[in-house]
Design an enzyme around this catalytic site. Sequence first.
Site, PDB file in Angstrom:
ATOM      1  N   SER A 136      99.964 -10.827  79.729  1.00 20.22           N
ATOM      2  CA  SER A 136      99.483 -10.117  78.676  1.00 20.22           C
ATOM      3  C   SER A 136      99.921  -8.819  78.123  1.00 20.22           C
ATOM      4  O   SER A 136     101.394  -8.731  78.315  1.00 20.22           O
ATOM      5  CB  SER A 136      97.803 -10.232  78.630  1.00 20.22           C
ATOM      6  OG  SER A 136      97.670 -10.072  77.057  1.00 20.22           O
ATOM      7  N   SER A 137      99.326  -8.000  77.969  1.00 22.20           N
ATOM      8  CA  SER A 137      99.811  -6.404  77.801  1.00 22.20           C
ATOM      9  C   SER A 137     100.830  -5.924  79.117  1.00 22.20           C
ATOM     10  O   SER A 137     101.598  -5.468  78.960  1.00 22.20           O
ATOM     11  CB  SER A 137      98.609  -5.487  77.765  1.00 22.20           C
ATOM     12  OG  SER A 137      99.162  -4.179  77.739  1.00 22.20           O
TER      13      SER A 137
END
Length: 290
Positions: A136-137
């Site tokens: 994700s991030s």
Amino acid sequence: MRCGNLVALLLHGVSALAASLTQVTNYNNDAKAKPGMWVYVPDTVKSDALVVAIHSCQSSAQKYFQNSKIPWHQGSDKKGYVTVWPSSTTECWDVSSKASLTHNGGGDSNAIANMIKYAITQYKIDPKKVFVTGGSSGAMMSNVIAATYPDLVTAVSLYSGVPAGCFVSSSGAAAAWNNTCSGGNSKASPEQWGNVARAMYPGYTGARPRMQIWHGSTDGTLSPNNYQETIDQWTNVFNVSLTPTSSKSNTPEKNYRTDDFGPNVEGIWAQGVGHSVPSHLDASEAWFGL
């Protein structure tokens, strides 16, 4: 009684010697951004490789390390490589500001690069065996690191991310959310995406890290459209065709498809999987050559 005490002391000693996640308070970081650096050195170091595992939003080095779905410290114990776990000071990693999207710009990417440099010296890492992964991030930051510090990284395995530079902030704010990108509406030609990555380290002509890109077909947080945009970006950086040189169904597991675009770019499409795609230790380690 004495024997029991001795056994207890011995057991306590064994426990004290066991490897654990440890913070490095001074990693020679001259960047403006000051994320924390945590390191896991296995009890028996058998490899001169380094894996940098970058956490997702609303997480930390400690939480990511303890997450049973993130298997990198088990891989470290089994194969004896050192792992570094950066810890963000903001909710998500800064993959939006000019500082972080520029080589030596002073942002989060700069700080993580400093962690890598510190680890290479401190733990006797082979500079040609530095690998980056994240979800994700953390996957977004993995892409940014690949673009801003290609000279430091050998290969990347990222899970559920977006192209490098996709989350750019028009205001210049750090760690800003970009709804256009997350919704899959940031679209460009392969050359345009390639130019975005190349512009993060102007004038660089050296080797680039091999890229392994995972994404789920039902991702509701970072649109599945970002998978193809990321493939477009890195195939252009490596100047290879968007037509796979090989494609395998049900690999590395049922309902997954693995497409290779030459030896340096690999895409893994997880049909029916949302956000985030589970880490596949064996497949990522194989990509890294571990």
